[in-house]
Write a protein that holds these residues in place. Structure first.
Motif, PDB file in Angstrom:
ATOM      1  N   VAL A  86       0.751  -1.428  -0.084  1.00 45.36           N
ATOM      2  CA  VAL A  86      -0.070  -0.014   0.048  1.00 45.36           C
ATOM      3  C   VAL A  86       1.001   1.111   0.058  1.00 45.36           C
ATOM      4  O   VAL A  86       0.656   2.066  -0.744  1.00 45.36           O
ATOM      5  N   MET A  87       1.775   1.222   1.122  1.00 44.10           N
ATOM      6  CA  MET A  87       2.760   2.172   0.931  1.00 44.10           C
ATOM      7  C   MET A  87       3.382   2.689  -0.391  1.00 44.10           C
ATOM      8  O   MET A  87       3.567   3.942  -0.728  1.00 44.10           O
ATOM      9  N   LEU A  88       3.977   1.716  -1.078  1.00 49.95           N
ATOM     10  CA  LEU A  88       4.784   1.732  -2.252  1.00 49.95           C
ATOM     11  C   LEU A  88       3.828   1.983  -3.502  1.00 49.95           C
ATOM     12  O   LEU A  88       4.077   2.575  -4.405  1.00 49.95           O
ATOM     13  N   GLY A  89       2.291   1.710  -3.097  1.00 54.32           N
ATOM     14  CA  GLY A  89       1.553   1.953  -4.196  1.00 54.32           C
ATOM     15  C   GLY A  89       1.573   1.035  -5.497  1.00 54.32           C
ATOM     16  O   GLY A  89       1.142   1.316  -6.654  1.00 54.32           O
ATOM     17  N   THR A  90       1.771  -0.195  -4.981  1.00 50.93           N
ATOM     18  CA  THR A  90       1.927  -1.131  -6.078  1.00 50.93           C
ATOM     19  C   THR A  90       0.548  -1.716  -6.653  1.00 50.93           C
ATOM     20  O   THR A  90      -0.481  -1.345  -5.935  1.00 50.93           O
ATOM     21  N   ASP A  91       0.545  -2.454  -7.592  1.00 47.95           N
ATOM     22  CA  ASP A  91      -0.772  -2.837  -7.921  1.00 47.95           C
ATOM     23  C   ASP A  91      -1.535  -3.637  -6.990  1.00 47.95           C
ATOM     24  O   ASP A  91      -2.869  -3.305  -6.644  1.00 47.95           O
ATOM     25  N   ILE A  92      -0.795  -4.795  -6.080  1.00 44.06           N
ATOM     26  CA  ILE A  92      -1.595  -5.348  -4.990  1.00 44.06           C
ATOM     27  C   ILE A  92      -1.968  -4.442  -4.094  1.00 44.06           C
ATOM     28  O   ILE A  92      -3.097  -4.540  -3.415  1.00 44.06           O
ATOM     29  N   GLY A  93      -1.182  -3.483  -3.520  1.00 51.76           N
ATOM     30  CA  GLY A  93      -1.387  -2.256  -2.732  1.00 51.76           C
ATOM     31  C   GLY A  93      -2.682  -1.642  -2.828  1.00 51.76           C
ATOM     32  O   GLY A  93      -3.334  -1.279  -2.291  1.00 51.76           O
ATOM     33  N   ARG A  94      -2.838  -1.266  -4.305  1.00 50.87           N
ATOM     34  CA  ARG A  94      -3.721  -0.282  -4.784  1.00 50.87           C
ATOM     35  C   ARG A  94      -5.049  -1.154  -4.403  1.00 50.87           C
ATOM     36  O   ARG A  94      -6.173  -0.804  -3.969  1.00 50.87           O
ATOM     37  N   LYS A  95      -5.246  -2.444  -4.817  1.00 49.68           N
ATOM     38  CA  LYS A  95      -6.314  -3.438  -4.664  1.00 49.68           C
ATOM     39  C   LYS A  95      -6.461  -3.626  -3.049  1.00 49.68           C
ATOM     40  O   LYS A  95      -7.849  -3.850  -3.117  1.00 49.68           O
TER      41      LYS A  95
END
Ligand code: AMP
Length: 218
Positions: free
Chosen positions: A39-48
């Motif tokens: 989430v902190m890095l804003g990755t694809d998984i993080g956004r989901k």
């Protein structure tokens, strides 16, 4: 050793998983930490994952299973791992079994850190985390040296967004509905070992280490 740590939010499973991992020389694999970083890095998984996490809901099983598969296939997990916060649903438990079976592996023990709602609610309202190094503190039982500042980084400690009172209530409900069946599943397989998580950190740790040494003997 391949270990799974189960317990309600606030049972101390993260703290115990880290300490047990250090003692056994195997990595702690915390799905909560992996997701928070994503989430902190804003990755694809993080956004989901973000909105599920903020609401105290579970991130979908397919996402979790592929994330855990990738992580436990990394070289540092070849000698074992402590899974912390996973599996949280029966589908995840069955998926994990499949992943391990295809590598001719299995779980050696599942440790349940049994903790009452009362203790959990008290602990979570006093829990603070360092936003930088992720160190956990409890304002009463394990406070930082300087008021509200991380001992290691000097950064101001924060309350995790999902530790707010309303989200904690959701997380406890989710635990009862989705994760208790996982506890029952491992119990029926005869691999579950319970420890009383309402005691001091060191006491809980020593009970867990006793259980692990019994598993090793058997
Ligand atoms: P934790 O730090 O283990 O309490 O996890 C924080 C949040 O991350 C949870 O409330 C879920 O939203 C999400 N999460 C962590 N592990 C899982 C999992 N195994 N399955 C689904 N969601 C998870």
């Amino acid at each position: 050793m391949r270990l799974v740590f189960l317990g309600p939010p606030g049972s101390g499973k993260g703290t115990q998983a880290r300490m047990v991992g250090e003692r056994l020389g195997i990595p702690q694999v915390s799905t909560g930490d992996i997701l928070r970083e994503a989430v902190m890095l804003g990755t694809d998984i993080g956004r989901k994952a973000k909105s599920y996490m903020e609401g105290g809901k579970l991130v979908p099983d397919e996402i979790m299973l592929s994330l855990v598969k990738r992580r436990i296939e990394e070289p540092d997990c070849s000698g074992g791992f402590v899974l912390d916060g996973f599996p949280r649903t029966l589908a995840q438990a069955l998926g994990l079994e499949e992943i391990l079976q295809s590598a001719a592996q299995s779980i050696d023990a599942v440790i349940l850190i049994d903790t009452s709602d009362e203790v959990v609610l008290k602990r979570l309202s006093r829990r603070r985390v360092c936003p930088q190094c992720k160190a956990l503190y409890n304002l009463e039982a394990d406070p930082p040296e300087a008021d509200q500042l991380c001992d290691r980084c000097g950064v101001e400690l924060i309350l995790r967004t999902d530790d707010s009172e309303r989200t904690v209530a959701t997380r406890l409900n989710v635990y009862r509905k989705d994760t208790l069946p996982v506890v029952e599943y491992y119990e029926s397989k005869g691999v579950l070992r319970k420890v009383d998580g309402s005691r001091e950190i060191e006491q809980v740790l020593s009970s867990i280490m006793e259980e692990i040494s019994e598993v090793r003997k058997s």
